[in-house]
Structure formats: structure tokens, C-alpha cells
Design a protein around this motif. Sequence first.
Motif, mmCIF file in Angstrom:
data_model
loop_
_atom_site.group_PDB
_atom_site.id
_atom_site.type_symbol
_atom_site.label_atom_id
_atom_site.label_comp_id
_atom_site.label_asym_id
_atom_site.label_seq_id
_atom_site.Cartn_x
_atom_site.Cartn_y
_atom_site.Cartn_z
ATOM 1 N N ARG A 186 -20.708 32.217 -27.322
ATOM 2 C CA ARG A 186 -20.695 32.677 -28.714
ATOM 3 C C ARG A 186 -22.111 32.738 -29.282
ATOM 4 O O ARG A 186 -22.450 33.633 -30.064
ATOM 5 C CB ARG A 186 -19.796 31.747 -29.538
ATOM 6 C CG ARG A 186 -19.539 32.163 -30.972
ATOM 7 C CD ARG A 186 -18.435 31.313 -31.601
ATOM 8 N NE ARG A 186 -17.158 31.565 -30.956
ATOM 9 C CZ ARG A 186 -16.264 32.447 -31.409
ATOM 10 N NH1 ARG A 186 -16.512 33.125 -32.500
ATOM 11 N NH2 ARG A 186 -15.144 32.630 -30.766
ATOM 12 N N SER A 187 -22.933 31.777 -28.889
ATOM 13 C CA SER A 187 -24.312 31.753 -29.404
ATOM 14 C C SER A 187 -25.099 32.967 -28.921
ATOM 15 O O SER A 187 -26.126 33.316 -29.492
ATOM 16 C CB SER A 187 -25.008 30.463 -28.953
ATOM 17 O OG SER A 187 -25.390 30.546 -27.583
ATOM 18 N N ARG A 188 -24.625 33.610 -27.847
ATOM 19 C CA ARG A 188 -25.326 34.778 -27.328
ATOM 20 C C ARG A 188 -24.649 36.071 -27.701
ATOM 21 O O ARG A 188 -25.299 37.111 -27.833
ATOM 22 C CB ARG A 188 -25.368 34.714 -25.803
ATOM 23 C CG ARG A 188 -26.217 33.577 -25.291
ATOM 24 C CD ARG A 188 -26.034 33.461 -23.790
ATOM 25 N NE ARG A 188 -26.933 32.462 -23.251
ATOM 26 C CZ ARG A 188 -26.900 32.042 -21.994
ATOM 27 N NH1 ARG A 188 -26.022 32.554 -21.164
ATOM 28 N NH2 ARG A 188 -27.737 31.138 -21.576
ATOM 29 N N LEU A 189 -23.321 36.024 -27.808
ATOM 30 C CA LEU A 189 -22.565 37.268 -27.838
ATOM 31 C C LEU A 189 -21.869 37.563 -29.153
ATOM 32 O O LEU A 189 -21.343 38.679 -29.332
ATOM 33 C CB LEU A 189 -21.503 37.234 -26.720
ATOM 34 C CG LEU A 189 -22.044 36.979 -25.303
ATOM 35 C CD1 LEU A 189 -20.900 36.703 -24.338
ATOM 36 C CD2 LEU A 189 -22.879 38.166 -24.834
ATOM 37 N N ALA A 190 -21.858 36.589 -30.052
ATOM 38 C CA ALA A 190 -21.150 36.854 -31.306
ATOM 39 C C ALA A 190 -21.839 37.999 -32.039
ATOM 40 O O ALA A 190 -23.073 38.104 -32.033
ATOM 41 C CB ALA A 190 -21.115 35.601 -32.179
ATOM 42 N N PRO A 191 -21.052 38.881 -32.645
ATOM 43 C CA PRO A 191 -21.654 40.044 -33.316
ATOM 44 C C PRO A 191 -22.505 39.633 -34.518
ATOM 45 O O PRO A 191 -23.484 40.295 -34.838
ATOM 46 C CB PRO A 191 -20.445 40.882 -33.759
ATOM 47 C CG PRO A 191 -19.210 40.124 -33.382
ATOM 48 C CD PRO A 191 -19.585 38.875 -32.681
ATOM 49 N N ASP A 192 -22.176 38.529 -35.111
ATOM 50 C CA ASP A 192 -22.800 38.128 -36.372
ATOM 51 C C ASP A 192 -23.878 37.066 -36.127
ATOM 52 O O ASP A 192 -23.660 36.082 -35.415
ATOM 53 C CB ASP A 192 -21.682 37.581 -37.274
ATOM 54 C CG ASP A 192 -22.226 36.907 -38.505
ATOM 55 O OD1 ASP A 192 -23.013 37.560 -39.211
ATOM 56 O OD2 ASP A 192 -21.871 35.729 -38.724
ATOM 57 N N ALA A 193 -25.064 37.281 -36.712
ATOM 58 C CA ALA A 193 -26.208 36.392 -36.462
ATOM 59 C C ALA A 193 -25.925 34.966 -36.910
ATOM 60 O O ALA A 193 -26.288 33.999 -36.230
ATOM 61 C CB ALA A 193 -27.458 36.918 -37.163
ATOM 62 N N GLU A 194 -25.279 34.838 -38.045
ATOM 63 C CA GLU A 194 -24.964 33.509 -38.557
ATOM 64 C C GLU A 194 -23.982 32.793 -37.623
ATOM 65 O O GLU A 194 -24.105 31.595 -37.359
ATOM 66 C CB GLU A 194 -24.370 33.637 -39.976
ATOM 67 C CG GLU A 194 -23.886 32.355 -40.598
ATOM 68 C CD GLU A 194 -24.998 31.344 -40.865
ATOM 69 O OE1 GLU A 194 -26.187 31.704 -40.704
ATOM 70 O OE2 GLU A 194 -24.674 30.186 -41.189
#
Lengths: 597, 597
Positions: free
Chosen positions: A370-378
Motif C-alpha cells: 500500500r505504501s508503494r501502490l496506493a493511488p493516494d499520496a496520503e
Amino acid sequence: MTYRAPVEDLAFTMRHVAGLEESIAEGLYPDLSVELVEQVLEEAGRFASERIAPLNAPADRTGAHFADGQVTTAPGWREVYRAWAEAGWNALPCDPEWGGQGLPTLVQTACVEFWNASCMSFALGPLLTAGAVEALTAHASEDLKRRYLEKLVSGEWMGTMNLTEPQAGSDLNAVRTRAERAGDGTYRITGSKIFITYGEHDLTDNIVHLVLARLPDAPPGTRGISLFLVPKFIVNDDGSLGARNDVRCHSIEHKLGIHASPTCTMVYGDAGGAVGWLVGEENRGLACMFTMMNNARLAVGAQGVAIADRAYQQALSYARERRQGRAPGAGEGMSPIADHPDVQRMLLTMKATTHAARGICLMTAAAIDRSRLAPDAEARRKAHELASLLTPVAKAFSTDIGCEVASLGVQVHGGMGFIEETGAAQHLRDARIAPIYEGTNGIQAIDLVMRKLPLADGTTVRGAIAEMRKVGTRLVASRDEAFGATAARLREAVEALDDATSFLLKALAGHSLADALAAATPYLRLFGIAQGGTALAMAALAASEARAAGDANPAHAGRIALARFFAENIATGARGLAQTVMTGASALADAEAALAG
Amino acid sequence: MTYRAPVEDLAFTMRHVAGLEESIAEGLYPDLSVELVEQVLEEAGRFASERIAPLNAPADRTGAHFADGQVTTAPGWREVYRAWAEAGWNALPCDPEWGGQGLPTLVQTACVEFWNASCMSFALGPLLTAGAVEALTAHASEDLKRRYLEKLVSGEWMGTMNLTEPQAGSDLNAVRTRAERAGDGTYRITGSKIFITYGEHDLTDNIVHLVLARLPDAPPGTRGISLFLVPKFIVNDDGSLGARNDVRCHSIEHKLGIHASPTCTMVYGDAGGAVGWLVGEENRGLACMFTMMNNARLAVGAQGVAIADRAYQQALSYARERRQGRAPGAGEGMSPIADHPDVQRMLLTMKATTHAARGICLMTAAAIDRSRLAPDAEARRKAHELASLLTPVAKAFSTDIGCEVASLGVQVHGGMGFIEETGAAQHLRDARIAPIYEGTNGIQAIDLVMRKLPLADGTTVRGAIAEMRKVGTRLVASRDEAFGATAARLREAVEALDDATSFLLKALAGHSLADALAAATPYLRLFGIAQGGTALAMAALAASEARAAGDANPAHAGRIALARFFAENIATGARGLAQTVMTGASALADAEAALAG
């Protein structure tokens, strides 16, 4: 079969503990489906069980052999390694740009468990290669990438990490290996490194060493360490192998376990200096190492789960065959020892703690993804913090569990457990390294308390605890009587963790570092118990819901029973750990006097 | 020196925890004084440290060697064994009628710790001989005693115990070895025995095997087992060695640890039947074994303490020399790792649990002495019950501690701990057998709960708890602030033990055997924590009083700090264990479902 890869449990845990379906739905894994993941696990599990697992016991007896600077691996290893790499397993987590399959850390972590359970000594080499690939992908120049990455990704070559020196184990400030600028953009590396896993071997034609060294004008301490790529054979522009580099294996260690994994003393620059290429910037070598630290630590955590599961499978199988005495309520004749309550307690302790650790590792893997691939920066930032928080727990809790479970495995075997040919003892010997390398578990605990608790002003850890409480609420809401006292015991454990966390955050805010340092190890254990119990409860809740919906799979009852056993028998230790944490530095107040006598 | 016998601590613990002076005052040991005991310990400690300890690491590498039915012990062993026996150490606890020195179990237990700490493989042979001497002294005919005891007592010959067969490990019901009456008062023994410690070796000219076997007309089960003396060489009437008996060593085991102690498969009667002599009555062999069971189990407990202390000494020495990082409050440069709080916690955990186990073992030894030597029959009966209660705790708690401490010892060494030449790993490998042999620790726990708690309608265990409470009262009364929260934490532990005991006594009274069996192992651990914490507190109270009286010995502060560390960091686990105990059988309710998945 000596090892059956627990494919179904890994898939279930990915879905119901590590949020695989949610992540797919959110678009983190655009190319994945649950079915595809299950297929990958199925294939990996088959290779691990059928091809690698049979190597484990014979290779322990043969060991890796050193003579005249050469290391010979155990019989059969070259063939299996090549088949494994050719099947694409080495490339699984790597960047498609270099031939990788680009599968997420979550899937890779499950596979790492399989490889290590089938043969930890075998799986260690690829684990180090994966670290090298990661460091090069993130930090190497385009030329270095082009020259090395494809072959490291395919497994045609392997990689190593060269950090430790005799005077610099946990403390990299003390690194002395020297690097001098050659004037042509390359460097000359001189020095010795110890404990280099797969520093030399016969599995591949080339070995790519990543080496921490110090430039002549470097500032002292860790801000003066640079990272270099030093190949065993220098690679020509056309990709062919050129001259032998000035690096050699001086000897290999005689170790308690992982006998078949060569642990090498490497000598650089005996004949004037090994040719090296800078990775990343000068004096920023440690930052490059940290890139891959989370992943490597998680992988070692998965090793702990792996060896625990293998030890458990073997103990269970033995306990079902071995007959001694008569179990309560049994008929005539001797009962399988698996029917005796005390042996059941051992087996359940083995299984419950193993699955708890597995849950933590997969949760950590999901957070890394998730830290790499989540669409949202936050969302990426938050996930990065969560992954950072969970990683030391995944590493240390799981590897401690690995040793404890392997030791219980010996005990279940009785006298036979102490005889080497049975194989139970090998698991204990192999497991014992994992709490030590890739940052000792004490260092993990200090990392957790000193660097991870303060993340985002403590909101990361508070958020993690809030998620645990949500699971507690779901347990309370569940009407499934099979849960027994799971909700109550788990709530007590989470509240104990919360109290201990408040104590430590306050200590850190007040700069009472001695309190925090003294409490680090029991705090990490407490965190692991609360998080691991939560993971088991999440799986059990999913099982309970499936059962309520009419799914008659008997594994569901097992998951509920396992979560309950953990809550009622392991999580009960949480309050005492919190009490110990909150004793703080006074626990060690007169340490010198106590140790002097 | 690789091992320093902790003479001063043993003497202090004997006096202030095991009541040496009171026992002398009451006339239990008419020939002893504190000074004499200290002198014996001093001499034993010197022999152990100077002569035996240097054998330990080399003998682990050499191992015992088997070829053509013969076992060769490690280089130097014959010489040291003979010097040891000639110095009278083998005869120490034996009956003066047969040349023994008649020293009490309390002194013998301290010496057993020294021998085993210096080299467990070496000390194991004499430990078995001591068991044989005890069984023969209590049960053999005058002729057998006359023929064998003197030489077993002097150590000129050694003895073995032959119980285990492949199908009969923990369950002696299944013993199949046959004994036939020869018509001349002797018997012919036929069968195989496994795991026979020192079944064959080159240390002595004769080996005296005690063998459990079954007569043709024996009732089934353990009521049909008889005990036989089967010498390697038959002893002539004049005491000289006669014919070689029909017993041979078939092979020795390749084990995880205690490599230098030969673990033999023995074959009896290959050529028609080994000549054996009955010890005690026909079909009463098990009763003869039980005579020496308490002592042998206590001796194995002392092995746990021994290996723990050796591992601790080595870890402490390493931690004081090895420098890494900077400890809080330290000056420039790297600090010894012994100054880092997390390493201090490991070292203190090692030392505190080791000393707690030592206290329990010496208390148990004192109770055994009292059960034999107290002038008053009622006092002997009570002491016998207390010894019976404490013995499984001494055996299981101490040997579990042995493994845990040895594992921490590896951890303190970091990567060096995993390298065999360092020696830390050997302690872990050696320690691992002790929870298994002489009754697995699970069997000890079941013995404690099922047979020992009901002793004297529960008044024995209630009495033991009352004694713990008295120590708690003394702690509360103490004004010494160095105790910190010792009184509070220890009181909580003792009350947790009391609650768990009430639960189990009620379960036993209500025939809820499943509850009792399920809870046995956590209950034993809980008992060990409360009893061990009490033992440390007794030593600390004596130290505090001495200090208040002006004694400036710095060891006093250390004893208080150690008791405090244990109370604040180990005893905190007691309430959770009680909670687990009181979950009872429901903890294992769905064990089958949970293990099935």
C-alpha cells in the motif's frame, strides 16, 4: 511428503487478515485477482514441497564444502536452483522492466515462507539476491542496471550484502573497509567482511557483491559509508564475463544450523583492490541499505514463520503416529500422543503462535504494498508509517516464535527429538539464526520503541491499536459461542498494549530514554501478542461468518478454535508484560550490582 | 578460566534459602558444619573449574566414538575421570558402609551442579552411577551389595539404568525385555534397550547395568516389571572379573548435544541370554526405580541450573569485552554491550532465572535430606511430601530455564553465538536434552498436578504456599528501599498460584481430570515462578539484613537487585499463567478441529 505448503491458509489469511480483496478493489493490484494469487501460491507450494523440501535434511548433513577458495553446495542444489530460477520464482517480486513479474510483496512474502520452510539454507541465497535487486533498482546508475539487473532478476547470477566486519556487527559506524577513487569512475575496494551469506558458491557463474566501504575523505560514522557493487567477474560491455575481480572467499563458518548455506569471510583487494562501482551517492550508502531494510526484515520474519510451520507439521505428524500411555477417555491400548492434553497444548501453542506470526507478516507485507501502490499520496504515507511500525514486530516476534516452536517440536518428539536423524533438531538449529541476523531482535525492539512509536506523533501506533479494538468490537458482536473468552482475553491484551504504549510515549516525550530502552523487548513481545491475536481473530471471524452462511468447510471450526486458544493461553501474558514495561528503567536500576556478584 | 564454580552463591543459598544452619542445629547433619560444607564446595568447585571444564568444548567436537562394539571416550577423559573418582567425588553422597562419605543430598546437589556446568557429558555417567548405587543400596541382596557396591561407590566401576525400549519411552507398561529364571537363582535377560546413557565406554573395567524386564508369568503392565543387575563382566566370588556377559552395545546415537556422552542401544541375550540377578522382589521393579526417582529428577534439575550458569558466565564475559554502539550516558567510543539496557535485560533474565531455579533445587534437596534424617517421624513424613511436591518443579522448571538461558546466551553473542567455535551454541545443544529425559517436563507437570497436589489432602501444597506468604510478609516488613516493588509483585505471583491451586484441587476433587491435565504445564511454570521468586527473596532478605548490620560485601546489593529484577520482570507473568490454568480443559476444547486444518 516432509512438508506440505499451507497454500489454503496463506490465501485465507491474505484475504481476511491482510485485506487482499480490498486492495484489489481499490486498484492497488491492477493485474491480480484472488484466483490468480491462489494459482501462484499453489504452484509455488508444489515446487517447494516436491522439489526443495527433500533437499533439506541431506543438505544439513553434507553442508556446504569449502576448499581452495571454492564453495561446493550440497548435492542436487545446482539442478534445483536452476529449475527454480527458470520457473520464474526468483523474478516474482521484481520490476518487469528488468524481466521481473512485478508481483506484490504480499504474494512474495507467502512464497518466501514456502521456500524457507522447504529449506532455509537453500532459500537464503535468493533472499539476499532479492535485497541486492531492490537496492540496485532504487539506486544504481542506468549503466549498472543495464549490466546487472536482468541477470540478477532471472537468477542467472546471485547477489550478496556485505555489511559486517569483525569490529562492526550491529554498529556500522565502525566499518573500516576502504574504497579509493580510481580516477576512471570506478573504485578500488580493500578490506575484510565476515558472515557473508552466499559470498561464494557454485550455483551461478557470477556473484554480485554489494559492499559497504568508506572513502578516504569520508566523514566519520555512518554518514561516511558508501555502497559499492563489486562483481566476482567483471562484466564486459556486451554482457559477457570478463576478468576475475580481486575478491575471494577466505573461509566459511562452522555453524549451529543452516549448514548448507555458506557463511563466508570475504577478502577484498588482496592484489591491489577489487574493482567496484558506486551505487547511489558517495557517503549515502546507508540510505541505500535502508531502502531494502523493511523488505529484508519482513523476509526474515517470514523465515521464522516458515521454520515454525515446518517444525509444527513434523511434530503433528509424529504425535499422531507415536503411541504412548492412554489418553483420557480413550479405549484399550496405547493412544497416539496427539490425544494427550499436554501434547495437545504443545501442538496448539506451536500452531497458534505460528499462525499469529504469519498474520503479522502478511499484514506488514500488505502495508508495504500500500505504501508503494496506493493511488493516494496520503494513503501511501500512512501505509508507509504502518509498515515501518509493524516491520520490527514482524521480524522479531516471528523469529522468536520460530525458535520457540522448533524447540517445542523437539519436545513433542521426546527422546527421538534429540536424535539428529529425526530432523526435529535441525529445525531448532536452523531457526536460531533468525533472531540474530538482519538486525538482532533487541535492535528491532529498540527500533520499534525509539523510532517507530514516535512516528506521526504517535498517531501511527494509536491507529494500529484502534484497528485492534475494532476487531475486539466485532468479536463482542459475534454470537458464535465457539469463541469462548476470546473477546475478553483479547480486549485485555489490547488494553495492556495501549497502557504500555502510553507509558512509552510519555517516557519518550520526557526524554526518559532509559525507560524506553529498558522496556523495548517486553514491549515488542506485547505488541506481537496483541497484533497476532488480532490477526487470528480476524481469520476466525471470517470463518465464523462463512460457517453461519452455511459453509461447511471444517477448517472454519479450526480457525475459531485456534484464535480462542491463542487468546485464552497466550494473550493472557499481555498484562504481565505491560506491567514489566511500565517498570521502566528501574527494572535495570541496579543491573551492575546484580551482574557483579 | 572457562567456568568459575559459584561456590560463594551456593553456600549462601544453602544457608539462607535451604536452611542449612537450621538443619545442622536440629541435628540432621551431625557431622557437618557450615565451614566444612564451604570447604567441600571450594574443593569441588576447584576440580570442576580446573580439571573438568577444559574438557567440555574439545570433547563436544570429538564426541564419543563407536567401533566394533567398543566406545572410546574423548581424549583426556579416562585420566580426569580417574582423578575425580580417586579424589572421592563419586563417593560423596554414598553410604559409608560401602565406602561412601555419607554427605547429604544438599551438598551433593551443589556438587552435581558444578560437575554438570563444567561438562555435562562428563557428569552424566556418574549421575547414572549414583542412581544405580541408590537402587542397589535400598533393594539389592547382601550378596549383590557386597559384590558390587564398593566398586560402584569408589567409581572403579560405573552403573547404568536400562528402562527405555523403542515402543516404551514414557510408558513403561510396554516394556518387552524378557527375563527367565535359570533355576540357580540367576536369570537370563533377552531384549533391546535404547537411549542408554554410558551403556558402553572405556572409563572403567566393568559396567553394571540395571535393567527393567518382564518374567514369563508376570502380570501385564507396570506391575509385571522386575529389576535386574546385569554386569558387563560377571564378578567372581573373590571380586575379580570373570566371563564377559551376553550384553553388547549395538550402536550409539548421533545427537543434537552432549556429543561426548555415549547414548547406546544395548542388546541383551544375543547368545542365549545375559546373566542377571534380581534386585528387590520379582514384579516390583518399578517400586525400586521410584526409590531413586526423586533424587535423579532433582539431579537433572541441577543439570538445568548448571548449563544455565555456564551459559550465563560465558555471555557475561563476552558482553563485557565486546564493544558496539554507545550506551546511554556513556562517553566517547564504543561501549561494552553489557552496558546496553537491552543486553542487561538479557543478562539479568539469565542470572535471575538461573538463581531462582538453583534456589528451588537446593530447597528440594534440603527437603529430601529432612525426609530421611529428621529425628521426628512426623517431620520426616511432612518433608517427604514437600520433597515429592517440589521435585517435579525442580526438574521441569530448572531444565526449561536451562534451555531458555542457553538460548539467550547465544543471542547475547550475536552472530558469534551461531558459530560453533564460540561455544555458546554447545550449551544450547547440550541443555536441550534435560527437559526430555528422566521423565519429560510434560510428565513432571502431570505428576505435580495429578499426584503431588492431592498429597495430604492438599495440605502439602497449601503449606508450601503459606511459607511463600511468610517471605512476602518479611518483604513488606523490610524497610530496604532497594527492594522496589518486589513485595507487591511477589505477593501477586503467590496469590495467583494460590488461586490456580484452588482451581485444580477443586477440579481433582470433582474428578475433572481433563481440566487438571490441560492445565498442568502452565501450572508448573507458575509454581516455579512463585517458588523461585520466593527463593531469591529469601536470599535478598538475608543480604539486606547483613547489609543493615554493617556487612559491606557488594554481593549483598546484587542479591537484592536480582530478587527485584525477577519480581518486577518475571513474576509479572504469574497472573496470566493462573488465568490460563483456570481456563481448564476448555482451552483444549476444540483441539482436534484446530489441529486438523
